[in-house]
Design an enzyme around this catalytic site. Structure first.
Site, PDB file in Angstrom:
ATOM      1  N   ASP A  66       0.857  -1.180   0.000  1.00 10.15           N
ATOM      2  CA  ASP A  66       0.000   0.000   0.000  1.00 10.15           C
ATOM      3  C   ASP A  66       0.898   1.237   0.000  1.00 10.15           C
ATOM      4  OD1 ASP A  66      -2.727   1.284   0.597  1.00 10.15           O
ATOM      5  OD2 ASP A  66      -1.480   2.060   2.225  1.00 10.15           O
ATOM      6  N   ASN A  74      -2.819  13.010  -4.292  1.00 19.16           N
ATOM      7  CA  ASN A  74      -3.857  13.275  -5.299  1.00 19.16           C
ATOM      8  C   ASN A  74      -4.503  14.630  -5.077  1.00 19.16           C
ATOM      9  OD1 ASN A  74      -3.868  11.164  -7.108  1.00 19.16           O
ATOM     10  ND2 ASN A  74      -5.392   9.966  -6.026  1.00 19.16           N
ATOM     11  N   HIS A  79      -4.930  14.059  -9.923  1.00 17.73           N
ATOM     12  CA  HIS A  79      -5.023  12.632 -10.202  1.00 17.73           C
ATOM     13  C   HIS A  79      -4.031  12.167 -11.277  1.00 17.73           C
ATOM     14  CE1 HIS A  79      -8.374  11.652  -7.574  1.00 17.73           C
ATOM     15  NE2 HIS A  79      -8.852  12.855  -7.870  1.00 17.73           N
ATOM     16  N   ASP A  83      -1.637   9.091 -10.727  1.00 21.62           N
ATOM     17  CA  ASP A  83      -1.556   7.955 -11.641  1.00 21.62           C
ATOM     18  C   ASP A  83      -0.115   7.678 -12.054  1.00 21.62           C
ATOM     19  OD1 ASP A  83      -4.280   7.632 -11.505  1.00 21.62           O
ATOM     20  OD2 ASP A  83      -4.691   8.494 -13.483  1.00 21.62           O
ATOM     21  N   GLU A 109      -4.555   2.565  -4.361  1.00 17.66           N
ATOM     22  CA  GLU A 109      -3.095   2.583  -4.288  1.00 17.66           C
ATOM     23  C   GLU A 109      -2.557   1.329  -3.630  1.00 17.66           C
ATOM     24  OE1 GLU A 109      -4.370   3.935  -0.306  1.00 17.66           O
ATOM     25  OE2 GLU A 109      -5.132   4.313  -2.283  1.00 17.66           O
TER      26      GLU A 109
END
Length: 126
Positions: A66, A74, A79, A83, A109
């Protein structure tokens, strides 16, 4: 005493779990089948148990990864940047695992890394 029976057992034998759990295995000898049937049944059931044990061993050293504190990234950078970070982490995981391992994105994530045939000592070494 019969301690466990699943749907596969029911399909193979015709007996439901409630009919056999807690009873002696001799309950299966209904007289409808010969000794060869019961020998083959026993072999099939024990093979299934050993296959399940092998699968459990294979999966026993899988891991969940994680990216900590990812939401603020973010929120602050957008975003698209998030990404890009996820792709970078995915590429690192792919580069650091064996060809037989599987890296799977699991949610936002999070990643699951499947490590078949990998002992705990080897996992810790990586």
């Amino acid at each position: 005493m019969v301690e466990f029976a699943n749907k596969g057992f029911e399909i193979i034998t015709g007996y439901t779990p409630t009919e056999v759990i807690g009873r002696k295995p001799s309950v299966l000898k209904s007289g409808k089948n010969d000794d060869v049937f019961y020998r083959d049944l026993w072999r099939h059931l024990t093979d299934q148990v050993f296959e399940e044990l092998k699968l459990r061993e294979q999966a026993s050293h899988d891991s969940l990864a994680d990216i900590d504190d990812f939401k603020p990234v973010n929120d602050r950078f957008g975003h698209q940047r998030g990404d890009d970070i996820i792709k970078t982490v995915a590429n690192i995981l792919l580069a650091e695992t064996r060809k037989t391992d599987k890296c799977i994105r699991w949610g936002g994530e999070e990643f699951i890394v499947l490590l078949p045939f990998c002992g705990l000592a080897r996992v810790r070494a990586r």
